[in-house]
Design an enzyme around this catalytic site. Sequence first.
Site, PDB file in Angstrom:
ATOM      1  N   ARG A 109     -36.713  97.103 -18.271  1.00 33.67           N
ATOM      2  CA  ARG A 109     -36.238  96.004 -17.427  1.00 33.67           C
ATOM      3  C   ARG A 109     -36.857  96.169 -16.041  1.00 33.67           C
ATOM      4  O   ARG A 109     -37.476  97.181 -15.728  1.00 33.67           O
ATOM      5  CB  ARG A 109     -34.711  95.985 -17.343  1.00 33.67           C
ATOM      6  CG  ARG A 109     -34.102  97.337 -17.046  1.00 33.67           C
ATOM      7  CD  ARG A 109     -32.802  97.265 -16.305  1.00 33.67           C
ATOM      8  NE  ARG A 109     -32.952  96.598 -15.020  1.00 33.67           N
ATOM      9  CZ  ARG A 109     -33.452  97.202 -13.938  1.00 33.67           C
ATOM     10  NH1 ARG A 109     -33.885  98.446 -13.990  1.00 33.67           N
ATOM     11  NH2 ARG A 109     -33.556  96.523 -12.816  1.00 33.67           N
ATOM     12  N   GLY A 110     -36.645  95.140 -15.218  1.00 34.31           N
ATOM     13  CA  GLY A 110     -37.288  95.091 -13.911  1.00 34.31           C
ATOM     14  C   GLY A 110     -38.579  94.307 -14.021  1.00 34.31           C
ATOM     15  O   GLY A 110     -39.391  94.558 -14.920  1.00 34.31           O
ATOM     16  N   ALA A 111     -38.779  93.371 -13.113  1.00 33.74           N
ATOM     17  CA  ALA A 111     -39.850  92.393 -13.267  1.00 33.74           C
ATOM     18  C   ALA A 111     -41.233  93.008 -13.520  1.00 33.74           C
ATOM     19  O   ALA A 111     -41.910  92.629 -14.486  1.00 33.74           O
ATOM     20  CB  ALA A 111     -39.880  91.468 -12.041  1.00 33.74           C
ATOM     21  N   ARG A 152     -37.086  86.870 -21.838  1.00 28.84           N
ATOM     22  CA  ARG A 152     -36.453  86.831 -20.507  1.00 28.84           C
ATOM     23  C   ARG A 152     -37.044  85.661 -19.725  1.00 28.84           C
ATOM     24  O   ARG A 152     -38.009  85.814 -18.999  1.00 28.84           O
ATOM     25  CB  ARG A 152     -36.689  88.140 -19.737  1.00 28.84           C
ATOM     26  CG  ARG A 152     -36.184  89.423 -20.370  1.00 28.84           C
ATOM     27  CD  ARG A 152     -34.680  89.467 -20.589  1.00 28.84           C
ATOM     28  NE  ARG A 152     -33.892  89.240 -19.402  1.00 28.84           N
ATOM     29  CZ  ARG A 152     -33.538  90.188 -18.520  1.00 28.84           C
ATOM     30  NH1 ARG A 152     -33.973  91.423 -18.676  1.00 28.84           N
ATOM     31  NH2 ARG A 152     -32.755  89.902 -17.503  1.00 28.84           N
ATOM     32  N   GLN A 258     -26.383  98.174 -13.250  1.00 27.84           N
ATOM     33  CA  GLN A 258     -27.688  98.771 -12.958  1.00 27.84           C
ATOM     34  C   GLN A 258     -27.673  99.562 -11.646  1.00 27.84           C
ATOM     35  O   GLN A 258     -28.380 100.568 -11.518  1.00 27.84           O
ATOM     36  CB  GLN A 258     -28.775  97.700 -12.890  1.00 27.84           C
ATOM     37  CG  GLN A 258     -29.080  97.020 -14.214  1.00 27.84           C
ATOM     38  CD  GLN A 258     -28.359  95.696 -14.363  1.00 27.84           C
ATOM     39  OE1 GLN A 258     -27.239  95.540 -13.868  1.00 27.84           O
ATOM     40  NE2 GLN A 258     -28.982  94.736 -15.012  1.00 27.84           N
ATOM     41  N   ASP A 299     -36.897  87.937  -9.352  1.00 25.51           N
ATOM     42  CA  ASP A 299     -37.455  87.706 -10.682  1.00 25.51           C
ATOM     43  C   ASP A 299     -38.324  86.461 -10.732  1.00 25.51           C
ATOM     44  O   ASP A 299     -39.219  86.360 -11.576  1.00 25.51           O
ATOM     45  CB  ASP A 299     -36.331  87.602 -11.711  1.00 25.51           C
ATOM     46  CG  ASP A 299     -35.718  88.958 -12.003  1.00 25.51           C
ATOM     47  OD1 ASP A 299     -36.085  89.558 -13.029  1.00 25.51           O
ATOM     48  OD2 ASP A 299     -34.900  89.435 -11.203  1.00 25.51           O
ATOM     49  N   ASN A 309     -32.732  86.061  -8.417  1.00 27.36           N
ATOM     50  CA  ASN A 309     -32.582  87.506  -8.574  1.00 27.36           C
ATOM     51  C   ASN A 309     -31.262  87.767  -9.300  1.00 27.36           C
ATOM     52  O   ASN A 309     -30.513  86.836  -9.626  1.00 27.36           O
ATOM     53  CB  ASN A 309     -32.620  88.196  -7.205  1.00 27.36           C
ATOM     54  CG  ASN A 309     -32.728  89.704  -7.330  1.00 27.36           C
ATOM     55  OD1 ASN A 309     -33.582  90.213  -8.055  1.00 27.36           O
ATOM     56  ND2 ASN A 309     -31.868  90.437  -6.648  1.00 27.36           N
ATOM     57  N   LYS A 310     -30.974  89.021  -9.552  1.00 23.64           N
ATOM     58  CA  LYS A 310     -29.782  89.413 -10.292  1.00 23.64           C
ATOM     59  C   LYS A 310     -28.537  88.725  -9.749  1.00 23.64           C
ATOM     60  O   LYS A 310     -28.354  88.589  -8.541  1.00 23.64           O
ATOM     61  CB  LYS A 310     -29.622  90.933 -10.237  1.00 23.64           C
ATOM     62  CG  LYS A 310     -28.429  91.480 -11.009  1.00 23.64           C
ATOM     63  CD  LYS A 310     -28.473  91.089 -12.473  1.00 23.64           C
ATOM     64  CE  LYS A 310     -29.756  91.533 -13.157  1.00 23.64           C
ATOM     65  NZ  LYS A 310     -29.900  91.007 -14.525  1.00 23.64           N
TER      66      LYS A 310
END
Length: 398
Positions: A109-111, A152, A258, A299, A309-310
């Site tokens: 995970r993570g862009a 995603r 996270q 993201d 974003n999150k």
Amino acid sequence: MRVRLLCNEAAAFFMSGKGEGEGTSTRNTYRECVPVPSRYSLLVTRSLSLARVMGTHTVSASASFAPSVAWVADGLTILDQTCLPHAEVYCTLRTVDDVARAIRTLQVRGAPAIGVAGAAGVALAAFEWDAQDTRMFQMHITMQAELLRATRPTAANLGWAIDRMLGAARAHSATPQTVRAALVAEIGAIIAEERAATERMAAHGALLLPPGGVLTHCNTGALVSAGGDGTALGVIRAAWRAGAVTHVYADETRPRLQGAKLTMWELQRWGIPATLIADGAAASLMRRGMVQSVVVGADRIAANGDTANKIGTYMLALAARAHDIPFFVVAPINTVDMTLPDGNAIPIEERDTDELTTIDGVRIAPEGIAAANPAFDVTPAALITAIITDEGVWRTGG
């Protein structure tokens, strides 16, 4: 009466009007990224040596990280982030389905890391196909690439990397062998560029953070990179090493935690003073003068600077504005999507509500209730002080 369970961070998202009927399933398509618009005011363009920006702190050898994603001879090796912080488990993904599952379940995970994983998945598609018919070979790669793209939908880096790999496949389409060689070379180039981009973002961003405490959200450190220090957390680390940041406050980041599981693990490994807080505590810390800046990742960024974003980021931006605290977004340039005029056009992934009603497999909410689990929210550009990219820093109106 209709009742729906949602995490605290989702409240601002639903108030913004995107919560009813506008969430996007994982089948949404990606739109191509292009550079940040020139109408943004360029604040910093020089790329400084990290040795000049990162000052005096000594970090032990144990603080180093193996890359969270790495291309190897027979597939993609990843650090399974769902096992952290309790165990460091590395596994090698050898099929497109393996990669798609790992992205979907947040093992990777993570862009930036998702982009590398998507690129690897396209390469694996080429190695899965033995036929010599070049037209069918290209069709197979394209079909598998779309499967990966759908995992995603909010992550711009994923689609950017996939499109880049497909372009390499078309440019070297003489035989399956030439395609495979080109795709492997392209993965190497993407990984090298990603590492260099994290260094440039850190150098740019370290110049901007005011002295004192910094608050961050979700996880944006080495775990989201292919060997670098990450995006927002990379900037924070650079500013800490330069002596500007004195303490980091990490939101736990419901519902997948996270911040608690990953960010605190990274900060501990780096030896950076840090405190874990509940998501709802952020505004209180700002009011008490403990937070001098907020630094988050992204993201997808629309043409006008609106940033996805999150979930919970929008809420932080509102709190930061209320307390006159600068709010910085850090993301590589390939996160910017100039085909989208503003944040209303950004596709928002809706994830399984089990992530909200359970924690590590233990149910915490009553059975049979309704729940909503948007994975991201959109922060308007007007609330963002600046967007820090590998190509420079742009003021967006905050």
